[in-house]
Design a protein around this motif. Sequence first.
Motif, PDB file in Angstrom:
ATOM      1  N   ASN A 112       0.859  -1.174   0.000  1.00 53.87           N
ATOM      2  CA  ASN A 112       0.000   0.000   0.000  1.00 53.87           C
ATOM      3  C   ASN A 112       0.896   1.225   0.000  1.00 53.87           C
ATOM      4  O   ASN A 112       1.529   1.544   1.004  1.00 53.87           O
ATOM      5  N   ALA A 113       0.976   1.911  -1.141  1.00 50.46           N
ATOM      6  CA  ALA A 113       1.896   3.029  -1.287  1.00 50.46           C
ATOM      7  C   ALA A 113       1.580   4.159  -0.317  1.00 50.46           C
ATOM      8  O   ALA A 113       2.491   4.774   0.264  1.00 50.46           O
ATOM      9  N   THR A 114       0.318   4.451  -0.111  1.00 46.91           N
ATOM     10  CA  THR A 114      -0.060   5.554   0.779  1.00 46.91           C
ATOM     11  C   THR A 114       0.331   5.255   2.219  1.00 46.91           C
ATOM     12  O   THR A 114       0.899   6.102   2.927  1.00 46.91           O
ATOM     13  N   ALA A 115       0.042   4.039   2.660  1.00 48.00           N
ATOM     14  CA  ALA A 115       0.378   3.663   4.038  1.00 48.00           C
ATOM     15  C   ALA A 115       1.883   3.652   4.243  1.00 48.00           C
ATOM     16  O   ALA A 115       2.381   4.083   5.292  1.00 48.00           O
ATOM     17  N   ASN A 116       2.627   3.171   3.257  1.00 47.76           N
ATOM     18  CA  ASN A 116       4.080   3.134   3.416  1.00 47.76           C
ATOM     19  C   ASN A 116       4.674   4.533   3.408  1.00 47.76           C
ATOM     20  O   ASN A 116       5.661   4.798   4.105  1.00 47.76           O
ATOM     21  N   GLU A 117       4.081   5.451   2.646  1.00 48.56           N
ATOM     22  CA  GLU A 117       4.590   6.826   2.636  1.00 48.56           C
ATOM     23  C   GLU A 117       4.431   7.457   4.012  1.00 48.56           C
ATOM     24  O   GLU A 117       5.302   8.209   4.470  1.00 48.56           O
ATOM     25  N   GLU A 118       3.364   7.132   4.693  1.00 44.53           N
ATOM     26  CA  GLU A 118       3.183   7.624   6.056  1.00 44.53           C
ATOM     27  C   GLU A 118       4.254   7.048   6.975  1.00 44.53           C
ATOM     28  O   GLU A 118       4.802   7.750   7.828  1.00 44.53           O
ATOM     29  N   ARG A 119       4.555   5.769   6.781  1.00 47.91           N
ATOM     30  CA  ARG A 119       5.543   5.127   7.639  1.00 47.91           C
ATOM     31  C   ARG A 119       6.943   5.689   7.384  1.00 47.91           C
ATOM     32  O   ARG A 119       7.804   5.672   8.269  1.00 47.91           O
ATOM     33  N   LEU A 120       7.202   6.170   6.167  1.00 50.21           N
ATOM     34  CA  LEU A 120       8.516   6.721   5.827  1.00 50.21           C
ATOM     35  C   LEU A 120       8.751   8.101   6.428  1.00 50.21           C
ATOM     36  O   LEU A 120       9.897   8.553   6.494  1.00 50.21           O
ATOM     37  N   LYS A 121       7.694   8.772   6.864  1.00 51.49           N
ATOM     38  CA  LYS A 121       7.857  10.118   7.411  1.00 51.49           C
ATOM     39  C   LYS A 121       8.799  10.096   8.615  1.00 51.49           C
ATOM     40  O   LYS A 121       8.668   9.271   9.505  1.00 51.49           O
ATOM     41  N   GLY A 122       9.750  11.016   8.606  1.00 54.62           N
ATOM     42  CA  GLY A 122      10.716  11.104   9.700  1.00 54.62           C
ATOM     43  C   GLY A 122      11.870  10.138   9.591  1.00 54.62           C
ATOM     44  O   GLY A 122      12.724  10.092  10.486  1.00 54.62           O
ATOM     45  N   THR A 123      11.915   9.330   8.515  1.00 51.51           N
ATOM     46  CA  THR A 123      13.021   8.392   8.322  1.00 51.51           C
ATOM     47  C   THR A 123      13.904   8.862   7.170  1.00 51.51           C
ATOM     48  O   THR A 123      13.527   9.751   6.405  1.00 51.51           O
ATOM     49  N   CYS A 124      15.072   8.287   7.078  1.00 51.74           N
ATOM     50  CA  CYS A 124      16.016   8.588   5.998  1.00 51.74           C
ATOM     51  C   CYS A 124      16.405   7.267   5.360  1.00 51.74           C
ATOM     52  O   CYS A 124      17.319   6.605   5.848  1.00 51.74           O
ATOM     53  N   PRO A 125      15.762   6.826   4.291  1.00 50.25           N
ATOM     54  CA  PRO A 125      16.085   5.518   3.698  1.00 50.25           C
ATOM     55  C   PRO A 125      17.541   5.431   3.257  1.00 50.25           C
ATOM     56  O   PRO A 125      18.138   6.423   2.817  1.00 50.25           O
ATOM     57  N   ILE A 126      18.097   4.244   3.388  1.00 47.85           N
ATOM     58  CA  ILE A 126      19.472   4.014   2.979  1.00 47.85           C
ATOM     59  C   ILE A 126      19.491   3.359   1.600  1.00 47.85           C
ATOM     60  O   ILE A 126      18.509   2.792   1.145  1.00 47.85           O
ATOM     61  N   GLN A 127      20.647   3.468   0.940  1.00 45.44           N
ATOM     62  CA  GLN A 127      20.837   2.779  -0.327  1.00 45.44           C
ATOM     63  C   GLN A 127      21.374   1.375  -0.056  1.00 45.44           C
ATOM     64  O   GLN A 127      22.220   1.178   0.812  1.00 45.44           O
ATOM     65  N   ARG A 128      20.885   0.422  -0.840  1.00 46.00           N
ATOM     66  CA  ARG A 128      21.306  -0.965  -0.697  1.00 46.00           C
ATOM     67  C   ARG A 128      21.411  -1.582  -2.077  1.00 46.00           C
ATOM     68  O   ARG A 128      20.989  -1.003  -3.074  1.00 46.00           O
ATOM     69  N   ASP A 129      21.956  -2.808  -2.107  1.00 47.57           N
ATOM     70  CA  ASP A 129      21.873  -3.580  -3.342  1.00 47.57           C
ATOM     71  C   ASP A 129      21.233  -4.942  -3.102  1.00 47.57           C
ATOM     72  O   ASP A 129      20.929  -5.649  -4.050  1.00 47.57           O
ATOM     73  N   THR A 130      21.008  -5.308  -1.826  1.00 46.92           N
ATOM     74  CA  THR A 130      20.357  -6.580  -1.508  1.00 46.92           C
ATOM     75  C   THR A 130      19.487  -6.396  -0.267  1.00 46.92           C
ATOM     76  O   THR A 130      19.988  -5.999   0.785  1.00 46.92           O
ATOM     77  N   SER A 131      18.189  -6.677  -0.393  1.00 44.84           N
ATOM     78  CA  SER A 131      17.312  -6.610   0.776  1.00 44.84           C
ATOM     79  C   SER A 131      16.288  -7.739   0.705  1.00 44.84           C
ATOM     80  O   SER A 131      16.056  -8.323  -0.352  1.00 44.84           O
ATOM     81  N   VAL A 132      15.678  -8.028   1.842  1.00 47.97           N
ATOM     82  CA  VAL A 132      14.921  -9.273   2.002  1.00 47.97           C
ATOM     83  C   VAL A 132      13.425  -9.049   1.816  1.00 47.97           C
ATOM     84  O   VAL A 132      12.821  -8.175   2.460  1.00 47.97           O
ATOM     85  N   LEU A 133      12.842  -9.862   0.939  1.00 49.65           N
ATOM     86  CA  LEU A 133      11.399 -10.027   0.885  1.00 49.65           C
ATOM     87  C   LEU A 133      11.066 -11.116   1.900  1.00 49.65           C
ATOM     88  O   LEU A 133      11.343 -12.296   1.675  1.00 49.65           O
ATOM     89  N   TYR A 134      10.490 -10.709   3.041  1.00 49.26           N
ATOM     90  CA  TYR A 134      10.303 -11.644   4.158  1.00 49.26           C
ATOM     91  C   TYR A 134       9.128 -12.586   3.933  1.00 49.26           C
ATOM     92  O   TYR A 134       8.192 -12.298   3.177  1.00 49.26           O
ATOM     93  N   ARG A 135       9.204 -13.703   4.625  1.00 48.47           N
ATOM     94  CA  ARG A 135       8.097 -14.653   4.684  1.00 48.47           C
ATOM     95  C   ARG A 135       7.418 -14.471   6.037  1.00 48.47           C
ATOM     96  O   ARG A 135       8.008 -14.749   7.081  1.00 48.47           O
TER      97      ARG A 135
END
Length: 580
Positions: free
Chosen positions: A472-495
């Motif tokens: 949910n793009a809208t919900a995730n945008e709210e969760r991103l507020k106040g954060t500073c995303p980092i750059q990566r090349d490998t991240s986990v799609l969790y189960r």
Amino acid sequence: MPRLWKSASLLAFLTAAVQGLLVRHDDSFQPDYILRVSAENYTEACMDRYSVLVNGSLPGPEIRLREGETSWIRVYNDMSDANTTIHWHGLTAFTAPFSDGAPAASQWPIPPGHFFDYEVRPEAGTAGTYFYHSHVGFQAITAKGPLIVESCDPPLYEYDDERTILISDYFSKTDAEIEAGLTSSNFTWSGETDAVLVNGHSRPATNATGSCELAAIDIEPGKTYRLRFIGGTALSFVSLAIDSHEVSVIEVDGHDTKPLKTDFLQIASGQRYSVLLKAKSEAELAETKIRQFYIQITILVRPEVLTNFAVLNYISDTKPDLTTVPSPPPLPVAETVQGWLDYELEPAVPANDFPTLNEVTRRIVIDVHQNVSDHTIWLQNGYDWVQSFPKSPYLVDIYTHKLNVDETYHRALTRGNGFDNITRTFPAKIGEVLEIVWQNRGTVSNGGLDAHPFHAHGRHYYDIGGGDGLYNATANEERLKGTCPIQRDTSVLYRYRKETEVLAPSGWRAWRIRVENAGVWMYHCHVLQHMVMGMQTVFTFGDREDVIEQSGPVAEGYLVYGGEAYGNGERDPVVQHFKD
């Protein structure tokens, strides 16, 4: 100085020289590093296995490069019956166009008895922890080694010394047996990991005999160490902790982060973490009378719990005990922490080019699930991708006019999901800002789910988090507020659960990336079994004119299998120096 290739016509030479010199790498040329890939019997974890090795060992030799400087790495294929390549995992690949090491995507593989000179130049600002590995079949389980990019500036954080810790898997089956079983209509699983190796060492708890030993990470009291952890596993997603020690994460996938204290790490295949560890003082050691502490490594999200160890050893006159495997383990058995450190890690220096949601020009949702038809495969948007699918590498086809990227882009937009099912590529235009969402869905047969560490070749992406259910793009945008995303090349799609309804959404991972570097880039799950079973995709960035503008014309020797860009015992390679 290497001499120029005298036999080329003046016109051809001047054309190539627009972007790089055409040079014959004869005896006067000296590469900075030499890697020899061979297949031989090798002893690991008290067991013998026929394995593909780099320079005869696991791991292969450590390579150290400096950001902003060009290095030449010669890779010999000493095998008689298999191709190979080397991929410089995590480097942003602003190198020569054929140096990414992805066969069928960006280069022809190195044929048996041949060698290839890779031109590798880490970008300024990319100092950190990387590794190299073969990108052919299952070879990367053993054909790999650490790669460290050193900064031109003093380190951001002070430490006295550093140690590199490469984690890998051991399987008793050979590469050929595993690949045959995974791709057969009579599907045969590889089996679960038999042992977790640290810098090539392990001692199974059930093995009472044999001369193999646990890995020792030697340190001195009172000093501060940078520990570089490299997730070089084939299958295992591990939790790692050091008995009686706490660490602070300071680097992730080649990017400095603000220090973040933790008493454990979760490391998936392809991921790297640097941490600072403050060693105990002599007084603290004297009080406890303990000078070695176990590094406990537990495999997560697999049917069986496997725990292996290494030793953090405080140097003294007494030789450490590397043959005793503790029973019971000194630390509690670890469990998966879903979304570990998501939305918590921050860049040490805030980035000024993080793409906001308003800047996103296109969202590409990639649905991933397992399917069983005539054989068991992993699909992305209904299609698998394996190295045998394209008849020649996509990048070669772009140069030779066999692949029209404008046509693939039009078809991808027409289909509505960004995917061209004819070429099985995701095309994008330079200047676009993509939001890429990996959406986990239940297996067709029984709704089963798995965790997937997704890796991107080419430029790093901004990881904007993950979660359960449907993205949910809208919900995730709210969760991103106040954060500073980092750059990566490998991240986990969790189960988030073992199984769900057939094709039901159950977990997502989202990235944002500015499309800037023209080329052909693999995006894939880094679990080797899943890759062999089709869990790979190819992104093409830019059109042919963008590719040519970035690299210039290329010599014919790169465009055919075993061409003159590949040397052998009878001829010197004719190589383009793109960065000279």
